[in-house]
Design a protein around this motif. Structure first.
Motif, PDB file in Angstrom:
ATOM      1  N   UNK A   1      -6.648  -0.224   6.724  1.00 54.68           N
ATOM      2  CA  UNK A   1      -5.224  -0.006   6.972  1.00 54.68           C
ATOM      3  C   UNK A   1      -4.768  -0.959   8.068  1.00 54.68           C
ATOM      4  N   UNK A   2      -3.708  -1.709   7.786  1.00 59.72           N
ATOM      5  CA  UNK A   2      -3.167  -2.688   8.728  1.00 59.72           C
ATOM      6  C   UNK A   2      -1.755  -2.273   9.125  1.00 59.72           C
TER       7      UNK A   2
ATOM      8  N   UNK B   1       0.471  -5.732   5.144  1.00 58.44           N
ATOM      9  CA  UNK B   1       0.945  -4.717   6.079  1.00 58.44           C
ATOM     10  C   UNK B   1       1.149  -3.395   5.347  1.00 58.44           C
ATOM     11  N   UNK B   2       0.548  -2.320   5.868  1.00 62.92           N
ATOM     12  CA  UNK B   2       0.720  -0.984   5.311  1.00 62.92           C
ATOM     13  C   UNK B   2       2.057  -0.439   5.816  1.00 62.92           C
TER      14      UNK B   2
ATOM     15  N   UNK C   1       3.456  -5.723   2.633  1.00 63.98           N
ATOM     16  CA  UNK C   1       2.872  -4.839   1.636  1.00 63.98           C
ATOM     17  C   UNK C   1       3.302  -5.100   0.207  1.00 63.98           C
ATOM     18  N   UNK C   2       4.601  -5.287  -0.059  1.00 62.29           N
ATOM     19  CA  UNK C   2       5.031  -5.528  -1.440  1.00 62.29           C
ATOM     20  C   UNK C   2       4.439  -6.789  -2.061  1.00 62.29           C
ATOM     21  N   UNK C   3       4.025  -7.768  -1.250  1.00 61.56           N
ATOM     22  CA  UNK C   3       3.402  -8.967  -1.807  1.00 61.56           C
ATOM     23  C   UNK C   3       2.098  -8.634  -2.521  1.00 61.56           C
ATOM     24  N   UNK C   4       1.421  -7.587  -2.064  1.00 66.15           N
ATOM     25  CA  UNK C   4       0.208  -7.109  -2.723  1.00 66.15           C
ATOM     26  C   UNK C   4       0.527  -5.959  -3.666  1.00 66.15           C
TER      27      UNK C   4
ATOM     28  N   UNK D   1      -6.611  -1.837  11.613  1.00 62.41           N
ATOM     29  CA  UNK D   1      -6.320  -3.069  12.347  1.00 62.41           C
ATOM     30  C   UNK D   1      -4.875  -3.080  12.795  1.00 62.41           C
ATOM     31  N   UNK D   2      -4.678  -3.363  14.070  1.00 63.59           N
ATOM     32  CA  UNK D   2      -3.340  -3.559  14.620  1.00 63.59           C
ATOM     33  C   UNK D   2      -3.099  -5.057  14.757  1.00 63.59           C
ATOM     34  N   UNK D   3      -2.023  -5.535  14.154  1.00 60.75           N
ATOM     35  CA  UNK D   3      -1.674  -6.958  14.207  1.00 60.75           C
ATOM     36  C   UNK D   3      -0.319  -7.099  14.890  1.00 60.75           C
TER      37      UNK D   3
END
Length: 534
Positions: A342-343, A254-255, A231-234, A19-21
Motif C-alpha cells: 500500500x502506497x 498511489x492508493x 492509482x487510476x493509471x494502474x 510505503x509513504x511517498x
C-alpha cells in the motif's frame, strides 16, 4: 469526514508493506517576484515544511529508524535550497517572521470581538508562541542549513532513513516534451541529484505522475528502475508494483483510499476544526492565529488557535490512519492472495505549509505504524522484496483532474502548448547549430569546449517548459504570474538564440550572462550532452 476512534496500538502484525511517498516541488522562484507569488512561496514552504520535516527525519534517524519514507526532491527545489541568494533570503525571512511575531506579542489595540482569533488578548498569546518558534527556526537554520539543504539530505540517505527519488530538470510535463529534451532533462536531473546528494536515484517521481506509452524505455536507458503513477493509471489496482511493457521498470501506484484519508479534493484531516486555519490572516502582522473552527465560519469569527486542542486531534488522526492502513493491507492481501503493498503519496508541502500540524502527524505516524504491526519500507524496499506483479500496459495518464493530460494540454492552456513547442524547436535548432560550429572549430577528435550560450538557451527552455505554468493557469491559481513566467523564459530563449543564429556571438554571450544572473540554476547543465538529432 467521519474519523474512526478505534485504537491503532495493536501490535498484531498484518501482511504486506506500507510505503509513504512525499513529492517535494516548487517552481524556480528566486529573482522572480516576492509577493503575493514569488520568493515568499519558497520561504513559507521552507520554514513551515522543509525545516520541520528535516527536523523530524533527523530525530528518527538518530534512533536508527531506517527505510521510513521515499522522499522525492525535484532538482529545482534542491537548487533553491542550496542557492546562496536563497539562503540569505531565507535568513532574512525568518528574521522578519520573528519581528512580526514580536509585534503581535505587543498588540494592545484592535476592534475584533472578544473570544475571536483577532482579539488583542488572543493575538498577544499567539505572537508569543510564534516568536519562540521563529527563534528556534533561526537558531536551527544558522546551525544546520547555512551550507544548503544537500548536506542534510545526504546524511539522511547515508543513514538509510530515506530513499530519494529524483526527476528531470525544471519539472517538465514529459508526455508533451520533445523526446530529445525529455531524455536530456531526465539524465541531467539524475546527474544533478547524484552530485548534490552523493547518490544517483534509481527511482523518480515523474512530474505530475504523467505518463505516455513508451516512456518506460527512456527510463530504463537512464537507469531508472521505478516510478510513481496515480492509482487510476494502474486501473485502480495498486496492491503491487507492475513492470511496464516489456521492461523491468516498475510503476508503483498511489492508493487513493488511503491517501485521500489524509488529503482529498473535498475532505481530509487538515480541515478539522482544531487545526490552524491556512486562509485566515491577522492583517496587522500577516500571521495565522485562527483555528479552522468550522467550514462555514467567516474569518472574522474564527476561534483562536489552541495548541492542546490541535495536539489531541493529531493523536486521533494518527490512530485513524494507522487503523486504515492495517485494514487496507489486510483486505488487499486477502483479495490478491499474497501480501500486498500500500502506497500513500502526497505533496510534501501539505505537511506544514498547508497543514501546520502535518509534520507532527508524520512523526507520530512513522512511530505508530511499526508499533501497530505494519511493516514500513521504501519503494526500493518493496521492489527488492518482490512486491511486484505481472506486466501492465499503462494508458496516457497523470494525477491531475480527470487523471489525463487536460490540465497541461487542454483548451485553457492551448496557447502555452503552442508556445512550448515553438520554444523547444527554436532552442534545439540554435544549440545544434552552436555544437556544429564548435566541432568545426577544433581539430578532428579534440574535445569540444563547453558553450555557456548553448547552456543558457537550454536552461531557459526548460524553465519555459515547467509543468507549473499550465497547471497554475488551468487551476486559476496566480494564472497571470504563470503566463508571465512562461513568456519571460520563452523571450530569454528566443533572444539568446536569435543573436546566435544571426552571427552576433558577442551579443549572445552578453545576453546569456545577463539571464544567468537571474536563472543560473543547474550550473552543471551541459549542452554538449544533448542527444543528437535522429
Amino acid at each position: 469526514m467521519t474519523v474512526s476512534t478505534r485504537s491503532a496500538t495493536s501490535g498484531t502484525p498484518v501482511p504486506g508493506m506500507f510505503t509513504l511517498v512525499l513529492h517535494t516541488h516548487l517552481p524556480w522562484l528566486a529573482h522572480h517576484g516576492r509577493w503575493p507569488v514569488g520568493e515568499e512561496w519558497l520561504y513559507q514552504s521552507w520554514s513551515a515544511c522543509y525545516l520541520p520535516l528535516v527536523r523530524v527525519l533527523r530525530r528518527l534517524a538518530a534512533e536508527d529508524r531506517r527505510n521510513l519514507i521515499t522522499l522525492g526532491i525535484t532538482p529545482v527545489v534542491a537548487a533553491q535550497l542550496d542557492d546562496p541568494y536563497c539562503l540569505d533570503g531565507m535568513e532574512h525571512w525568518l528574521t522578519n517572521w520573528r519581528l512580526r511575531a514580536a509585534e503581535a506579542a505587543g498588540t494592545r489595540d484592535g476592534d475584533a470581538a472578544p473570544g475571536t482569533a483577532s482579539a488583542p488578548e488572543a493575538i498577544r498569546a499567539f505572537g508569543a508562541r510564534e516568536y519562540a518558534e521563529a527563534q528556534t527556526e533561526l537558531d536551527e537554520f544558522a546551525a544546520l542549513w547555512r551550507h544548503g539543504g544537500s548536506p542534510l539530505l545526504r546524511a539522511l540517505v547515508d543513514a538509510g532513513t530515506v530513499e530519494l527519488l529524483g526527476g528531470p530538470l525544471a519539472h517538465p510535463f514529459q508526455p508533451l516534451l520533445n523526446p530529445r529534451l525529455r531524455d536530456f532533462a531526465l539524465r541531467e536531473g539524475l546527474a544533478d541529484a547524484g552530485a548534490r546528494f552523493g547518490h544517483t536515484p534509481t527511482g523518480i517521481w515523474a512530474p505530475e505522475c504523467a505518463y505516455a506509452p513508451g516512456m518506460e524505455r527512456g527510463y530504463a536507458a537512464a537507469g531508472v528502475g521505478h516510478f510513481m503513477v496515480d492509482g487510476p493509471s494502474l486501473h485502480g489496482d495498486t496492491a503491487l508494483g507492475r513492470p511496464v511493457g516489456d521492461t523491468d521498470v516498475v510503476a508503483f501506484g498511489r492508493d487513493l483510499q488511503v491517501s485521500y484519508r489524509v488529503w482529498s479534493p473535498k475532505s481530509g484531516y487538515p480541515g478539522h476544526a482544531a487545526y490552524r486555519d491556512f486562509h485566515t490572516y491577522h492583517h496587522g502582522t500577516g500571521l495565522k492565529p485562527a483555528r479552522v473552527t468550522g467550514r462555514n465560519v467567516p474569518s472574522e469569527d474564527k476561534a483562536p488557535y489552541d495548541p492542546e486542542r490541535a495536539d489531541a486531534a493529531v493523536d486521533t488522526h494518527v490512530a485513524d490512519f494507522v487503523d486504515m492502513v492495517r485494514r487496507r493491507l489486510t483486505a488487499e492481501s486477502e483479495r490478491i492472495g499474497r501480501p500486498a503493498h500500500v502506497v500513500a503519496a502526497f505533496d510534501t508541502e501539505l505537511f506544514g505549509h498547508w497543514w501546520y500540524e502535518g509534520p507532527i502527524w508524520l512523526e507520530r505516524v512513522l512511530r505508530a505504524l511499526p508499533a501497530a504491526g505494519v511493516q514500513v519500507g521504501t519503494l526500493a524496499d518493496a521492489r527488492a522484496a518482490g512486491y511486484v506483479g505481472t506486466p501492465v500496459e499503462l494508458p496516457p495518464s497523470s494525477w491531475g483532474s480527470g487523471k489525463d493530460w487536460q490540465v497541461w494540454s487542454g483548451e485553457q492552456v492551448a496557447d502555452l502548448v503552442v508556445l512550448n513547442a515553438e520554444v523547444a524547436d527554436t532552442a534545439l535548432s540554435a544549440v545544434d547549430k552552436a555544437m556544429e560550429q564548435a566541432r568545426s572549430a577544433v581539430p578532428l577528435g579534440a574535445p569540444i569546449p563547453r558553450d555557456p550560450v548553448a547552456d543558457q538557451i537550454l536552461r531557459e527552455t526548460l524553465l519555459t517548459l515547467s509543468s507549473d505554468w499550465p497547471f497554475m493557469v488551468s487551476k486559476d491559481s496566480a494564472a497571470d504570474y504563470a503566463r508571465y513566467r512562461a513568456h519571460l523564459h520563452a523571450h530569454a530563449t528566443r533572444e539568446i538564440a536569435g543573436a546566435l543564429a544571426s552571427g552576433r556571438r558577442e551579443v549572445a554571450e552578453r545576453l546569456a550572462a545577463g539571464w544567468s544572473r537571474a536563472d543560473g540554476l543547474f550550473g552543471a547543465l551541459d549542452a554538449r550532452r544533448l542527444p543528437p538529432p535522429c
